[in-house]
Design a protein around this motif. Structure first.
Motif, mmCIF file in Angstrom:
data_model
loop_
_atom_site.group_PDB
_atom_site.id
_atom_site.type_symbol
_atom_site.label_atom_id
_atom_site.label_comp_id
_atom_site.label_asym_id
_atom_site.label_seq_id
_atom_site.Cartn_x
_atom_site.Cartn_y
_atom_site.Cartn_z
ATOM 1 N N HIS A 49 12.036 22.011 42.816
ATOM 2 C CA HIS A 49 13.348 22.448 42.329
ATOM 3 C C HIS A 49 14.474 21.563 42.836
ATOM 4 C CE1 HIS A 49 11.743 26.105 40.557
ATOM 5 N NE2 HIS A 49 11.088 26.326 41.669
ATOM 6 N N ARG A 52 16.977 20.400 40.300
ATOM 7 C CA ARG A 52 17.623 21.389 39.457
ATOM 8 C C ARG A 52 18.996 21.754 40.001
ATOM 9 N NH1 ARG A 52 12.958 25.500 37.322
ATOM 10 N NH2 ARG A 52 11.226 24.047 37.400
ATOM 11 N N TRP A 58 23.948 33.239 33.630
ATOM 12 C CA TRP A 58 24.700 32.927 32.416
ATOM 13 C C TRP A 58 25.757 33.989 32.185
ATOM 14 C CZ3 TRP A 58 25.891 29.189 29.301
ATOM 15 C CH2 TRP A 58 26.412 29.466 28.036
ATOM 16 N N LEU A 70 18.894 24.825 24.333
ATOM 17 C CA LEU A 70 18.284 24.263 25.529
ATOM 18 C C LEU A 70 18.362 22.741 25.509
ATOM 19 C CD1 LEU A 70 15.071 26.456 25.531
ATOM 20 C CD2 LEU A 70 16.672 26.373 27.440
ATOM 21 N N THR A 71 18.426 22.157 26.685
ATOM 22 C CA THR A 71 18.278 20.718 26.802
ATOM 23 C C THR A 71 16.802 20.401 27.011
ATOM 24 O OG1 THR A 71 18.517 20.674 29.212
ATOM 25 C CG2 THR A 71 20.541 20.584 27.894
ATOM 26 N N ARG A 73 15.558 18.744 29.406
ATOM 27 C CA ARG A 73 15.238 18.964 30.818
ATOM 28 C C ARG A 73 14.982 20.437 31.091
ATOM 29 N NH1 ARG A 73 18.626 16.327 35.719
ATOM 30 N NH2 ARG A 73 17.444 14.541 34.943
ATOM 31 N N GLN A 74 15.784 21.298 30.529
ATOM 32 C CA GLN A 74 15.569 22.736 30.724
ATOM 33 C C GLN A 74 14.238 23.185 30.123
ATOM 34 O OE1 GLN A 74 19.227 23.950 28.845
ATOM 35 N NE2 GLN A 74 20.259 24.334 30.804
ATOM 36 N N TRP A 77 11.557 22.225 32.535
ATOM 37 C CA TRP A 77 11.504 23.100 33.703
ATOM 38 C C TRP A 77 10.771 24.401 33.392
ATOM 39 C CZ3 TRP A 77 17.367 22.313 35.013
ATOM 40 C CH2 TRP A 77 17.521 21.119 35.724
ATOM 41 N N ILE A 78 11.059 24.998 32.246
ATOM 42 C CA ILE A 78 10.417 26.263 31.889
ATOM 43 C C ILE A 78 8.915 26.067 31.717
ATOM 44 C CG2 ILE A 78 10.240 28.032 30.083
ATOM 45 C CD1 ILE A 78 13.267 27.726 29.648
ATOM 46 N N LYS A 273 14.645 23.238 21.131
ATOM 47 C CA LYS A 273 15.994 23.121 21.712
ATOM 48 C C LYS A 273 16.952 24.153 21.131
ATOM 49 C CE LYS A 273 17.658 18.918 22.309
ATOM 50 N NZ LYS A 273 17.995 17.487 22.056
ATOM 51 N N PRO A 277 16.691 30.405 26.277
ATOM 52 C CA PRO A 277 15.657 30.228 27.305
ATOM 53 C C PRO A 277 14.647 31.370 27.339
ATOM 54 C CG PRO A 277 17.800 29.681 28.194
ATOM 55 C CD PRO A 277 18.054 30.228 26.828
#
Length: 303
Positions: A49, A52, A58, A70-71, A73-74, A77-78, A273, A277
């Motif tokens: 992490h 991050r 949010w 979402l990006t 990168r996000q 991560w998920i 995207k 999330p």
């Protein structure tokens, strides 16, 4: 005092001191071991992490977060969290404890996804946790009972083997089977007491009287009929909609010809995207094979 007697006394004194020293050393060893066990282990030099940003809740509502999307990168991560949790594993050679641990982890992932999407309060999260724990106990009992009923035996090269069917395992670790059945009582509104605003971004009203919701992109939670419905491809992307509805504000890029592969990776990344999330978390839970597909698409898609 005779010499033999002096020697005997000397040995007795030496043995007494040696025994006491050994006992003291053992106490020190045990004490050090206990101290080490109760100390907090040092943090790892590098954690996954580290790159991050700090986790900040949010502040917008569900619709606003859907529009934000979402990006890449996000998304990565998920998927990383999903795989590290072991939720991408299917039926394999493993003891029953591993399958039960996987089901328990699936419950946590599901609760966390709902908490993210519906912005559950701590009290609501606690209610959901308790409800899922009850369902886990029932599922565990059913699983163990199914494993012990009528195992099949067969002979191979003079040896006898006992084989248990995969159906009990599939029923245990396939969230599609234990979430999407409304009778199972695991829809979001079954797990905790939702506010009217939270209920409005679930399918509760549709299940009650099949009423349309103007803000929902699709008319019903589960869509059948293959590729291309409302420009969503692949069709398995629709699994996310079964729990957390797609909204009209989510601008999904029109799907390309499913037989064309030149832009398949870019198209899939574009679709992902567009998700909230929590929708991606639900998608991975219901379609775990998508984790590898999305990961590969991220690597192949042009930057």
């Amino acid at each position: 005092m005779s010499k033999p007697l002096r020697n005997s006394l000397a040995w007795i004194v030496f043995a007494t001191f040696a025994t006491a020293a050994a006992f003291w050393q053992a106490q020190v060893s045990v004490a050090n071991d206990l101290k080490a066990r109760h100390q907090t282990p040092p943090p790892p030099l590098k954690t996954r992490h580290a790159v991050r940003p700090p986790a900040v809740p949010w502040s917008g509502d569900y619709a606003a977060r859907c529009e934000t999307g979402l990006t890449e990168r996000q998304i990565g991560w998920i998927i990383e969290d999903f795989k590290i949790a072991g939720l991408d594993q299917g039926i394999r050679v493993a003891p029953r404890e591993e399958y039960l641990a996987q089901r328990r982890t699936q419950h946590r992932w599901y609760r966390d996804a709902l908490a993210d999407g519906l912005r559950l309060t701590p009290e609501q999260s606690a209610q959901a946790t308790a409800r899922l724990a009850e369902r886990f106990d029932l599922a565990k009992a059913d699983f163990i009972e199914a494993l012990t009923i009528a195992p099949r035996s067969f002979e191979h090269q003079g040896k006898w083997y006992v084989v248990t069917g995969t159906a009990p395992i599939e029923l245990l670790i396939s969230p599609k089977l234990w979430i999407l059945d409304p009778a199972a009582g695991l829809m979001p509104w079954d797990l905790c007491q939702l506010t009217p605003g939270q209920e409005k971004i679930t399918w509760k009203r549709w299940y009650g009287n099949q009423a349309d919701e103007a803000s929902f992109l699709l008319p019903r939670p589960v869509i059948t009929g293959g590729y291309g419905f409302q420009n969503l491809a692949p069709a398995r992307l629709l699994a996310a909609n079964s729990i957390l509805p797609f909204l009209v504000g989510q601008q999904f890029k029109p799907a390309a010809d499913p037989l064309a592969t030149d832009h398949a990776a870019a198209d899939l990344v574009s679709q992902i995207k567009t998700l909230h999330p929590a929708q991606l978390k639900i998608l991975l839970l219901l379609e775990p094979a998508m984790a590898v597909q999305i990961e590969q698409a991220l690597e192949l898609a042009p930057r």
